[in-house]
Scaffold this motif. Structure first.
Motif, PDB file in Angstrom:
ATOM      1  N   GLU A  27       0.825  -1.206   0.000  1.00 43.92           N
ATOM      2  CA  GLU A  27       0.000   0.000   0.000  1.00 43.92           C
ATOM      3  C   GLU A  27       0.860   1.257   0.000  1.00 43.92           C
ATOM      4  O   GLU A  27       0.525   2.248  -0.655  1.00 43.92           O
ATOM      5  CB  GLU A  27      -0.961  -0.009   1.186  1.00 43.92           C
TER       6      GLU A  27
ATOM      7  N   ARG B 205       2.009   1.607  -3.539  1.00 42.28           N
ATOM      8  CA  ARG B 205       0.916   2.068  -4.406  1.00 42.28           C
ATOM      9  C   ARG B 205       0.730   3.582  -4.265  1.00 42.28           C
ATOM     10  O   ARG B 205       0.512   4.293  -5.249  1.00 42.28           O
ATOM     11  CB  ARG B 205      -0.378   1.340  -4.053  1.00 42.28           C
TER      12      ARG B 205
ATOM     13  N   ALA C  31       1.733  -7.899  -6.299  1.00 43.12           N
ATOM     14  CA  ALA C  31       1.149  -6.569  -6.140  1.00 43.12           C
ATOM     15  C   ALA C  31       2.049  -5.501  -6.750  1.00 43.12           C
ATOM     16  O   ALA C  31       1.574  -4.561  -7.399  1.00 43.12           O
ATOM     17  CB  ALA C  31       0.913  -6.286  -4.660  1.00 43.12           C
TER      18      ALA C  31
ATOM     19  N   ILE D 153       1.018  -2.846  -9.590  1.00 41.24           N
ATOM     20  CA  ILE D 153       1.119  -1.407  -9.333  1.00 41.24           C
ATOM     21  C   ILE D 153       1.907  -0.723 -10.447  1.00 41.24           C
ATOM     22  O   ILE D 153       1.502   0.332 -10.971  1.00 41.24           O
ATOM     23  CB  ILE D 153       1.774  -1.161  -7.961  1.00 41.24           C
TER      24      ILE D 153
ATOM     25  N   ASP E   9      -0.120  -0.767 -13.777  1.00 40.05           N
ATOM     26  CA  ASP E   9      -1.238   0.181 -13.746  1.00 40.05           C
ATOM     27  C   ASP E   9      -0.767   1.623 -13.884  1.00 40.05           C
ATOM     28  O   ASP E   9      -1.429   2.450 -14.517  1.00 40.05           O
ATOM     29  CB  ASP E   9      -2.028   0.014 -12.447  1.00 40.05           C
TER      30      ASP E   9
END
Length: 397
Positions: free
Chosen positions: A172, A175, A206, A210, A213
């Motif tokens: 997180e 991100r 993840a 990330i 994206d």
């Protein structure tokens, strides 16, 4: 000459950045090395995860001698066959559409990756990079700018690159840091100099998502983790992901200096003619050594050996009941012994006195990165000696 006399000469001749190392090594065979005073040690450092095939490996020494007797250097003005064969072999192990640049070290491989990321950023209006706290990517100015260890980074700032650091393993936080102006994310699959710290399960899937994206490049620094060290050719294969750029070195040459930067997909052609170069990169002797390392790892089943023995050894080490040993972590033949306090230096000294070379990589972590040819019997000899080593290193009441 004795160790003491050689160390005196060393101190008089060299800059003081290493201090004076406590051991003078003169020869080795397999996983055993000898010092200038005739003492023998089981080498559990492996030149910092470099000597994949151990010391004095006959196939490796023959490959080096044969190539040196043919042609030892060409520069990048000419092609030599060993560099082509090595690049082709790396690409066959990696799969997919990719291209290789050969360098002389891990730091240089990371400098290459950073230049690729900078050019990519300029092409797409992206201005900053993200890396991990406590990560290590090298000591030259570009690689150092990506290194998240304040003690070695901050004395040499400011840096030209805008690098933002996030906690390793926190998806997180990553991100939140990777926005539309981020050019690339630089990470190690396991933080080596940070103390052999693996990422949490699922973290790198993840990370890949990330970066995809956000349109940022994912650069994986596998300077320590690749070429069988983690029990696979490349540690990212264990995570079932593919980076955009991959950097390699250390175990690739089996002791000779070599590094590689690999670009995948569109990243493979970021550089144009003249964008980067190296006089010694692709050196035919180093390339011949690396080819021998790759072929021997495959023919001798050393990937499976690293996985199986690594798991077994880690479990046996973890079962050692001692108040100074808090835990064991790592992957393959790359293990961190986590201690109850800043005792790693004392453990390193006690291990040497007992006939084992280990590395105090952090104040509270001892690193084991032996040659991939280490036997179960040799590993068990260290495990059996560990309680006594820890006793010797324990603070006296």
């Amino acid at each position: 000459m004795s160790s003491k006399s050689l160390q005196a000469r060393y101190e008089a001749a060299f800059m003081p950045n290493y201090g004076v190392p406590p051991t003078v090594l003169v020869s080795g065979e397999g996983c055993v090395v000898r010092d200038a005073d005739g003492e023998s040690y089981l080498d559990l450092i492996g030149g910092i995860a470099v000597t994949s095939l151990g010391h004095g490996h006959r196939g490796l020494t023959a490959a080096i001698a044969e190539q040196a007797g043919s042609i030892a250097h060409t520069s990048n003005l000419f092609v030599n066959e060993p560099e082509i064969e090595l690049a082709e072999e790396l690409l066959s192990l990696l799969g997919g559409d990719a291209r290789v640049f050969l360098s002389n070290s891990g730091t240089e491989a990371n400098e290459c990756a950073l230049k690729m990321a900078i050019k990519f950023g300029k092409q797409h209006g992206r201005t900053y990079f993200v890396a991990a706290e406590n990560g290590f990517h090298g000591r030259s100015m570009g690689a150092l700018s990506l290194t998240g260890k304040a003690a070695i980074r901050e004395p040499f700032g400011p840096f030209a690159a805008d690098v933002r650091f996030v906690p390793f393993g926190d998806a997180e936080a990553l991100r939140a840091a990777v926005g539309p102006e981020c050019a690339a994310v630089f990470l190690e699959p396991t933080q080596g100099e940070g103390g052999v710290v693996p990422a949490p399960e699922g973290y790198f899937k993840a990370v890949r998502e990330i970066c995809t994206d956000a349109g940022a490049l994912l650069v994986l620094d596998e300077i320590q983790s690749a070429i069988g060290r983690s029990g696979a050719w490349f540690a990212h294969q264990l995570e079932d992901i593919r980076p955009d750029i991959l950097t390699l070195a250390k175990g690739l040459g089996g002791g000779l200096p070599i590094g590689a930067c690999v670009g995948f997909g569109s990243a493979a052609t970021i550089f144009a003619k003249g964008d980067h170069g190296s006089t010694f990169g692709g050196n035919p002797v180093s390339a011949a050594a690396a080819l021998c390392v790759l072929k021997t790892i495959a023919s001798d089943g050393l990937l499976g050996h690293a996985r199986t023995l690594g798991e077994q050894w880690a479990a046996e080490l973890a079962a050692v009941g001692h108040p100074l040993l808090l835990g064991v972590r790592g992957r393959g033949l790359w293990i961190g012994l986590v201690l109850d306090g800043a005792h790693a230096g004392a453990v390193q000294e006690a291990a040497k006195a007992a006939g084992f070379l280990v590395n105090a990589v952090q104040p509270d972590v001892v690193r084991l990165a032996p040659p991939l040819i280490i036997t179960a019997e040799q590993a068990r000899s260290f495990t059996a000696a560990l309680p006594g080593i820890l006793d010797s290193a324990s603070p006296q009441e």
